[in-house]
Scaffold this motif. Structure first.
Motif, short mmCIF file in Angstrom:
data_model
loop_
_atom_site.label_atom_id
_atom_site.label_comp_id
_atom_site.label_asym_id
_atom_site.label_seq_id
_atom_site.Cartn_x
_atom_site.Cartn_y
_atom_site.Cartn_z
N PHE A 157 0.84 -1.20 0.00
CA PHE A 157 0.00 0.00 0.00
C PHE A 157 0.87 1.25 0.00
O PHE A 157 1.79 1.38 0.81
CB PHE A 157 -0.90 -0.03 1.25
CG PHE A 157 -1.63 1.24 1.52
CD1 PHE A 157 -2.72 1.61 0.74
CD2 PHE A 157 -1.25 2.06 2.56
CE1 PHE A 157 -3.40 2.79 0.99
CE2 PHE A 157 -1.93 3.23 2.84
CZ PHE A 157 -3.01 3.60 2.04
N ARG A 158 0.59 2.18 -0.92
CA ARG A 158 1.30 3.46 -0.97
C ARG A 158 0.44 4.52 -0.32
O ARG A 158 -0.66 4.81 -0.77
CB ARG A 158 1.62 3.83 -2.42
CG ARG A 158 2.47 5.10 -2.57
CD ARG A 158 2.74 5.38 -4.04
NE ARG A 158 3.66 6.49 -4.23
CZ ARG A 158 3.30 7.77 -4.31
NH1 ARG A 158 2.01 8.09 -4.23
NH2 ARG A 158 4.19 8.71 -4.49
N ASP A 159 0.95 5.12 0.74
CA ASP A 159 0.21 6.14 1.47
C ASP A 159 0.29 7.48 0.74
O ASP A 159 1.04 7.65 -0.22
CB ASP A 159 0.74 6.25 2.90
CG ASP A 159 -0.29 6.81 3.87
OD1 ASP A 159 -1.40 7.19 3.42
OD2 ASP A 159 0.01 6.88 5.08
N ILE A 211 -7.45 4.33 -0.25
CA ILE A 211 -7.90 5.62 0.26
C ILE A 211 -8.98 6.16 -0.66
O ILE A 211 -8.84 6.15 -1.89
CB ILE A 211 -6.74 6.63 0.34
CG1 ILE A 211 -5.62 6.10 1.24
CG2 ILE A 211 -7.24 7.98 0.86
CD1 ILE A 211 -4.37 6.97 1.21
N ARG A 212 -10.06 6.63 -0.08
CA ARG A 212 -11.12 7.32 -0.83
C ARG A 212 -11.64 8.46 0.03
O ARG A 212 -11.99 8.26 1.19
CB ARG A 212 -12.25 6.36 -1.18
CG ARG A 212 -13.39 7.00 -1.98
CD ARG A 212 -14.48 5.99 -2.28
NE ARG A 212 -15.57 6.55 -3.05
CZ ARG A 212 -16.65 7.15 -2.52
NH1 ARG A 212 -16.76 7.26 -1.19
NH2 ARG A 212 -17.60 7.63 -3.30
N ASP A 213 -11.66 9.67 -0.53
CA ASP A 213 -12.11 10.87 0.18
C ASP A 213 -11.42 11.03 1.53
O ASP A 213 -12.03 11.40 2.54
CB ASP A 213 -13.64 10.83 0.38
CG ASP A 213 -14.39 10.99 -0.94
OD1 ASP A 213 -13.78 11.44 -1.93
OD2 ASP A 213 -15.60 10.65 -0.97
N TYR A 216 -9.31 5.79 5.07
CA TYR A 216 -8.62 4.53 4.81
C TYR A 216 -9.62 3.38 4.91
O TYR A 216 -10.24 3.17 5.96
CB TYR A 216 -7.48 4.32 5.82
CG TYR A 216 -6.34 5.29 5.62
CD1 TYR A 216 -5.21 4.94 4.88
CD2 TYR A 216 -6.40 6.58 6.17
CE1 TYR A 216 -4.17 5.84 4.70
CE2 TYR A 216 -5.36 7.49 5.99
CZ TYR A 216 -4.25 7.11 5.25
OH TYR A 216 -3.22 8.00 5.06
N TYR A 217 -9.77 2.68 3.81
CA TYR A 217 -10.64 1.51 3.75
C TYR A 217 -9.78 0.26 3.89
O TYR A 217 -8.85 0.05 3.10
CB TYR A 217 -11.38 1.46 2.41
CG TYR A 217 -12.46 2.50 2.26
CD1 TYR A 217 -13.81 2.14 2.32
CD2 TYR A 217 -12.15 3.83 2.04
CE1 TYR A 217 -14.82 3.09 2.16
CE2 TYR A 217 -13.15 4.80 1.89
CZ TYR A 217 -14.47 4.41 1.95
OH TYR A 217 -15.46 5.35 1.80
N PHE A 218 -10.07 -0.52 4.89
CA PHE A 218 -9.35 -1.77 5.13
C PHE A 218 -10.32 -2.91 4.90
O PHE A 218 -11.41 -2.95 5.50
CB PHE A 218 -8.81 -1.78 6.56
CG PHE A 218 -8.05 -3.03 6.93
CD1 PHE A 218 -7.21 -3.66 6.03
CD2 PHE A 218 -8.16 -3.56 8.21
CE1 PHE A 218 -6.50 -4.80 6.39
CE2 PHE A 218 -7.45 -4.69 8.58
CZ PHE A 218 -6.62 -5.31 7.65
#
Length: 323
Positions: A157-159, A211-213, A216-218
């Protein structure tokens, strides 16, 4: 990509008749494949799955690419155990990263059961997404259990700040680690720890994050991979480290379509709030646990940003060419 002759289609590993199809259909390509990693690379859709068979036969990985989600080209044996000397079985759940014009393929191998066995999570490198990939380290990147997590099912995952993390774990435990820039090891967190556990309630395996808006969605898989209760659930947080409280199930079997739907990834259309979920499932009536096929359907969000339950279909998705 245009092929004028049927012979050209078949020779390129494309599905015959695909140009006349109005939807992708599910499964999206032939063969037993599971744990698909979906990605967009060079304005093409890519899927990197596990070859689904007995552990002793899982000694290679194929990849598939498409310009439009309808026509898929197979890229056989992008990596195998001949290129990874420490791996001998159970090559699972590839994760792909494009960085500095190189491609990094993370994978699990050998299904180790304790810290005395050889295996774990490895990383390979190539100069094109279809490989061939070579072992980056000559040894596993991670070969030990940490916080109870079996070293499998890695997702990279790229933050937002450009830092890469690896999120992984089987046996109902999930860790997040900070990757070095060259993916050769890990960087300790500020508190001195290297492995942070972020396991939510119900977690079994197959983590992903996006990531959306700004959220963080896991997401993860629950239940047993060989059974009908395999499914996908998710949580939301303001940080990649959680806390993650389970919100609900968004992908599961439909007794009229298929069983055991799970272990997924997501694809976001660049510049648009359009999402696809790529996952595996088992055809109706199938009793062989390894008979898993790769499918794609739409994933939608409600006005509050919650993921709506996914409707699994035979039709799949419509043609979508990337610009």
């Amino acid at each position: 990509m245009k092929y004028l002759l049927l012979a050209g289609l078949l020779g390129a590993g494309l599905v015959a008749g695909a140009q006349s199809k109005k939807t992708s259909g599910n499964p999206i390509f032939e063969g037993w494949y599971a744990d698909p990693e979906g990605a967009i690379i060079n304005k093409q859709y890519w899927v990197f799955p596990t070859y689904s068979d007995r552990y002793e036969k899982q000694v290679f990985m194929d990849a598939f690419s498409s310009p439009d989600l309808i026509t898929w080209q197979k890229h056989p044996r992008i990596i195998d155990t001949a290129a990874v000397k420490w791996a001998n079985k159970a090559m699972w759940a590839p994760a792909i990263v494009e960085k500095d014009n190189m491609y990094y393929l993370f994978f699990a191998a050998n299904d180790i059961q304790n810290n005395n066995e050889t295996g774990g999570i490895g990383v390979a490198i190539a100069d094109q997404p279809q490989g061939p990939y070579k072992d980056l380290l000559g040894k596993p990147l991670l070969d030990k259990f940490q916080n109870g997590a079996q070293p499998i099912d890695q997702f990279v995952f790229r933050d937002k700040d450009g830092q890469y993390y690896m999120i992984y774990g089987g046996w109902r435990h999930c860790n997040i680690v900070k990757l070095k820039a060259d993916f050769t090891g890990f960087i300790p967190f500020d508190d001195g720890s290297t492995f942070k556990e972020i396991t939510p309630k119900g977690y079994v395996e197959g983590p992903i994050m996006f990531i959306r808006d700004g959220k963080y969605y896991f997401m993860w898989s629950e239940g047993g991979w060989g059974g009908p209760n395999y499914r996908v659930a998710y949580a939301l947080s303001n940080s990649p480290f959680g806390p993650f409280e389970r919100i609900g199930t968004i992908l599961q079997q439909d007794s009229t379509v298929a069983t055991g739907a799970g272990h997924h990834s997501v694809i976001e259309v660049p510049g648009k709030d359009e999402w696809y979920i790529v996952y595996h499932r088992r055809p109706l009536g199938e009793t062989d646990a390894n008979h898993r096929v790769t499918c794609i359907d739409h994933m939608h969000f409600d006005k509050n940003g919650l993921i709506q339950p996914v409707k699994i279909t035979f039709e799949g998705v419509k043609k979508h060419t990337l610009k």
